[in-house]
Scaffold this active site. Structure first.
Site, mmCIF file in Angstrom:
data_model
loop_
_atom_site.group_PDB
_atom_site.id
_atom_site.type_symbol
_atom_site.label_atom_id
_atom_site.label_comp_id
_atom_site.label_asym_id
_atom_site.label_seq_id
_atom_site.Cartn_x
_atom_site.Cartn_y
_atom_site.Cartn_z
ATOM 1 N N LYS A 3 0.859 -1.171 0.000
ATOM 2 C CA LYS A 3 0.000 0.000 0.000
ATOM 3 C C LYS A 3 0.906 1.235 0.000
ATOM 4 O O LYS A 3 1.484 1.578 1.030
ATOM 5 C CB LYS A 3 -0.918 -0.020 1.231
ATOM 6 C CG LYS A 3 -2.038 1.021 1.192
ATOM 7 C CD LYS A 3 -1.565 2.356 1.685
ATOM 8 C CE LYS A 3 -2.654 3.416 1.579
ATOM 9 N NZ LYS A 3 -2.101 4.787 1.672
ATOM 10 N N GLU A 78 8.757 1.734 10.995
ATOM 11 C CA GLU A 78 9.905 2.613 10.759
ATOM 12 C C GLU A 78 9.347 4.022 10.643
ATOM 13 O O GLU A 78 8.750 4.380 9.634
ATOM 14 C CB GLU A 78 10.651 2.178 9.494
ATOM 15 C CG GLU A 78 12.079 2.710 9.418
ATOM 16 C CD GLU A 78 12.147 4.067 8.761
ATOM 17 O OE1 GLU A 78 12.127 5.072 9.514
ATOM 18 O OE2 GLU A 78 12.198 4.131 7.530
ATOM 19 N N CYS A 113 13.370 10.299 6.772
ATOM 20 C CA CYS A 113 13.134 10.012 8.183
ATOM 21 C C CYS A 113 14.390 10.160 9.030
ATOM 22 O O CYS A 113 14.317 10.526 10.201
ATOM 23 C CB CYS A 113 12.555 8.609 8.341
ATOM 24 S SG CYS A 113 13.544 7.322 7.540
ATOM 25 N N GLU A 210 9.572 16.851 14.334
ATOM 26 C CA GLU A 210 10.070 16.510 13.007
ATOM 27 C C GLU A 210 9.412 17.413 11.965
ATOM 28 O O GLU A 210 8.189 17.466 11.848
ATOM 29 C CB GLU A 210 9.764 15.044 12.672
ATOM 30 C CG GLU A 210 10.339 14.630 11.334
ATOM 31 C CD GLU A 210 10.036 13.181 10.974
ATOM 32 O OE1 GLU A 210 10.883 12.542 10.337
ATOM 33 O OE2 GLU A 210 8.936 12.697 11.338
#
Length: 306
Positions: A3, A78, A113, A210
């Protein structure tokens, strides 16, 4: 079943076409595009799905944990990061460290990330390193992704553009100083200037959260114990880097950093044989390496009396 993110479905669909052309039987790999709240949520909650591996934001990761509770499916996550990038004054190649620090945050427009979004520099070389990273930022050529001379394209979506520019506004409001960039580039598209912020502190949103854009916050340090405390003072723990010619110091600092990957005198170096994943809210489990296989295995004991 794959997905993809709703913002980027075409590459995954093309992968499915290539697998079909290569002769893979129908149904072995299934590409399921769609929105997270529909297609993604259905997969995460479905009782016939025994394992989910998710790469994305920590916020969505938490939603997947809740959805997986129905059948206690196995999860690997993750997730996000706010990675510290530490440069000591004894670094053997200062220019290389400056270029490495710039690449750590500006690679893939900062939409990475493990981006080195918090830059810590020893006081004696702080001004030189920050000025060097800012100079690189100012020279990066922004433009359409398909243009051959483009060095940085747009952010992925209007939503992400508004998120990043909102952080920049927050940084200005809270007192951060802009050494480079600091706003939108041009008047069309989702382009954001590569940005270097100084005069920041741990209470600022740009330091705590972030951003997932081409924005680095920089501060100087003198004391190692205080440095380690600040580097670890985050809900994330995905990656980190240390730049020094002192091998003993590099290993000592690496041991103390709560991060799943620590690079020494480099950044964004990957090997399929090495596990990748994070501590704390950067996720569960590891991708790549030998460790990734354990995520898809079940252990069975058979005891027989014959």
């Amino acid at each position: 079943m794959l997905k993809p993110a709703e913002q980027t479905p075409l590459s995954a669909l093309r992968l499915g076409e290539l697998l079909s052309e290569a002769g893979l039987p129908d149904g072995v790999v299934n590409i399921v595009p769609g929105y997270g709240e529909t297609a993604g949520a259905a997969l995460a909650a479905h009782d016939d799905v025994d394992k989910v591996a998710f790469t994305g934001s920590t916020e969505v990761g938490k939603l997947i944990v809740k959805a997986a509770a129905g059948n206690l499916k196995k999860l690997t996550l993750e997730l996000g990061g706010k990675s510290p990038n530490i440069v000591y004054k004894d670094v053997s190649d200062l220019d290389g460290a400056i270029a490495g620090a710039a690449n750590a945050i500006f690679f893939n427009h900062g939409q990475c990330c493990c981006a080195g979004s918090r830059l810590f520099v020893e006081k004696e070389i702080y001004a030189d390193v920050v000025a060097g990273v800012a100079e690189i930022a100012k020279k990066i050529k922004l433009g359409p992704g398909l243009a051959t001379d483009t060095e940085m394209g747009p952010l992925v979506s209007d939503e992400q553009f508004n998120r990043v520019t909102g952080f920049l506004e927050s940084g200005r409001t809270e007192g951060a100083c802009t050494m480079a960039g600091g706003g939108r580039y041009g008047n069309r598209g989702y382009f954001v200037q590569p940005t270097v912020l100084t005069e920041t502190n741990a209470d600022m949103k740009v330091v705590r959260e972030e951003i997932f854009g081409p924005v680095v916050v920089a501060e100087s340090f003198e004391d190692d114990s205080k440095l380690i405390k600040e580097a670890n003072s985050t809900t994330y723990g995905l990656a980190a880097a240390v730049w020094t010619k002192d091998v003993a110091r590099a290993h000592q600092v690496a041991r103390q950093l709560r991060a799943g990957t620590v690079w020494v005198n480099c950044y964004n170096i990957f090997d399929a044989a090495l596990p990748f994943g994070g501590y704390k809210q950067s996720g569960w489990g590891r991708e790549m390496g030998r460790e990734v296989l354990n995520n898809y295995l079940e252990t069975k004991a058979v005891v027989a009396a014959m």
